[in-house]
Design an enzyme around this catalytic site. Structure first.
Site, mmCIF file in Angstrom:
data_model
loop_
_atom_site.group_PDB
_atom_site.id
_atom_site.type_symbol
_atom_site.label_atom_id
_atom_site.label_comp_id
_atom_site.label_asym_id
_atom_site.label_seq_id
_atom_site.Cartn_x
_atom_site.Cartn_y
_atom_site.Cartn_z
ATOM 1 N N ALA A 70 -2.899 9.027 -3.426
ATOM 2 C CA ALA A 70 -1.700 9.768 -3.024
ATOM 3 C C ALA A 70 -0.844 10.181 -4.210
ATOM 4 C CB ALA A 70 -0.879 8.935 -2.050
ATOM 5 N N ASN A 150 8.107 2.898 2.250
ATOM 6 C CA ASN A 150 7.167 1.812 1.935
ATOM 7 C C ASN A 150 7.852 0.460 1.752
ATOM 8 O OD1 ASN A 150 7.939 3.593 -0.360
ATOM 9 N ND2 ASN A 150 7.181 1.885 -1.570
ATOM 10 N N GLY A 201 -6.302 6.664 0.645
ATOM 11 C CA GLY A 201 -7.382 5.964 1.327
ATOM 12 C C GLY A 201 -7.187 4.456 1.399
ATOM 13 N N CYS A 324 4.482 -1.455 -5.755
ATOM 14 C CA CYS A 324 4.214 -0.474 -6.808
ATOM 15 C C CYS A 324 5.152 -0.635 -7.988
ATOM 16 C CB CYS A 324 4.356 0.944 -6.265
ATOM 17 S SG CYS A 324 3.128 1.289 -5.016
HETATM 18 N N1 PLP Z 1 3.569 6.903 -1.425
HETATM 19 C C1 PLP Z 1 3.893 5.773 -0.780
HETATM 20 C C2 PLP Z 1 4.921 5.783 0.297
HETATM 21 C C3 PLP Z 1 3.240 4.566 -1.116
HETATM 22 O O1 PLP Z 1 3.559 3.436 -0.471
HETATM 23 C C4 PLP Z 1 2.274 4.589 -2.147
HETATM 24 C C5 PLP Z 1 1.633 3.322 -2.597
HETATM 25 O O2 PLP Z 1 2.225 2.263 -2.496
HETATM 26 C C6 PLP Z 1 1.962 5.805 -2.771
HETATM 27 C C7 PLP Z 1 2.637 6.938 -2.382
HETATM 28 C C8 PLP Z 1 0.918 5.881 -3.856
HETATM 29 O O3 PLP Z 1 -0.366 5.833 -3.307
HETATM 30 P P1 PLP Z 1 -1.668 5.686 -4.237
HETATM 31 O O4 PLP Z 1 -1.775 4.237 -4.582
HETATM 32 O O5 PLP Z 1 -2.804 6.157 -3.376
HETATM 33 O O6 PLP Z 1 -1.471 6.559 -5.428
#
Ligand code: PLP
Length: 376
Positions: A70, A150, A201, A324
């Protein structure tokens, strides 16, 4: 026994995803760009997965571009749309509580001359469509709002905002980071009035390394990576066939059980909330319209990281705030009204339908014992 309650950080790959990976590794291992049969087999895997993800999202297969996750989808969406549509219009509207993948991309766009308006929650601690809509003007080229937060599961008023934005000015591009909503809460890009939707994914029981960007037919993006012509030139580079196939397999499976899983997870979350209410010193952030997949709480007086590692010894896995940000506060909970002491002790519990009452009981017992065993 393991009690994994950190599903907003990542999920355990499902059996269907693992089988898809194995089939790509053991037999369909060709390069999709190769002209021989091995190449065609691999290409078929990618196209099959594209149909599966499109089916789960409720869009056309041609509207899906596979990415590495993402974060990459969002970079492509925001930078690609800003380059294609932002020559004259320089204003971008977003929320102040986005994931870093949106926030940091917005910071980059500011360095390119865009003005980014980050809308905070209103005084009541919630978001209202009007807070975004009052910012929309003739200079606006894009609006980007996440579907589900998140950190606390809060559901943003995306559809209300995007629908009105498009009615007022259909040239404004709308992007939604739907990572925490996809295959959890029901939505379609068309009903959201979204031109662009970022998906991941590994949050839906597939693997790390695959994501997707929905690009509404007719929307043009400038690429952010340059190379060969894979994914219509928008994501050049040899496709990660095994992880893409896993994404498709997981999406196809999960879409069939959306309602049951939603109900199961809602039941677990309510049960946890009831048990936490019996405890002293727990703040429960049960926001209205929150996704049942996430619950943010504070165990007042106990630092998040200390509690997290205490629980880990019992094989109970949760997050402090957002996984994150590696323990560093992203500022999101503060914007939703949490005080510094509440942020320092914030814990994120995130569910999937594999979780059981036993997981909840292990967590609650762990939190009670932490209150006894850990020094303030
Ligand atoms: N957007 C949101 C709301 C998320 O919670 C996350 C990952 O925690 C991401 C984007 C990033 O996703 P990815 O790990 O696939 O880059």
């Amino acid at each position: 026994m393991e009690h994994y309650l950190d599903n907003a950080a990542t999920t355990k790959p499902c059996a269907e995803a693992a089988a898809a990976v194995m089939s790509c590794i053991s037999s369909h291992y060709g390069n999709p760009s190769s002209l021989h049969r091995k190449g065609l087999e691999a290409q078929h895997e990618v196209e099959y997965a594209r149909n599966q993800v499109a089916g789960a999202l409720g869009c056309k297969a041609q509207e899906i571009v596979f990415t590495s996750g993402a974060t990459e989808s969002t970079n492509l969406a925001l930078c690609g749309a800003a380059a294609a549509y932002g020559r004259k219009r320089k204003k971008i509207i977003t929320s102040a509580v986005e994931h870093a993948s949106v926030r940091e991309t917005m910071a980059h766009l500011e360095t390119l001359g865009f003005t980014v308006v980050s809308v905070p929650p209103a005084e009541d601690g919630l978001y209202h469509a009007e807070d975004f809509l009052k910012e929309v003007d003739k200079d606006t080229c894009m609006v980007s709002i996440m579907l589900v937060n998140n950190e606390n599961g809060y559901r943003m008023p995306v559809e209300e905002v995007f629908r009105t934005v498009k009615r007022r000015d259909s040239d404004i591009i709308t992007h939604c980071d739907a990572v925490q909503g996809f295959l959890k809460v029901s939505f379609k890009p068309r009903t959201l009035c979204a031109d662009l939707v970022s998906l991941s994914g590994h949050k839906v029981h597939a693997l790390k390394g695959a994501g997707a960007l929905y690009i509404r037919q007719g929307v043009r993006l400038k690429p952010v990576l340059y190379g060969s012509r894979q994914e219509k030139g928008l994501r050049p580079g040899t496709e990660g066939v095994p992880v893409i196939a896993a994404f498709g397999a997981a999406a196809e499976k999960l879409v069939l059980t959306m309602d049951e899983r939603y109900d199961a997870v809602s039941g677990l979350r309510s049960s946890l909330i009831e048990q936490l209410k019996e405890m002293d010193g727990v703040i429960i952030r049960d926001l209205p319209s929150a996704s049942p997949y996430v619950l943010n709480i504070s165990l007042l007086g106990y630092r998040s990281e200390i509690v997290l590692h205490y629980l880990e010894q019992r094989e109970v896995y949760i997050s402090s705030g957002s996984a994150c940000s590696k323990g560093a506060s992203s500022g999101v909970l503060e914007l939703f009204g949490a005080k510094p002491a509440e942020v320092d002790s914030a814990l994120r519990i995130s569910f999937c339908s594999d979780n059981t009452e036993e997981d909840i009981a292990a967590l609650v017992q762990g939190l009670k014992d932490a209150q006894k065993d850990l020094m303030h």
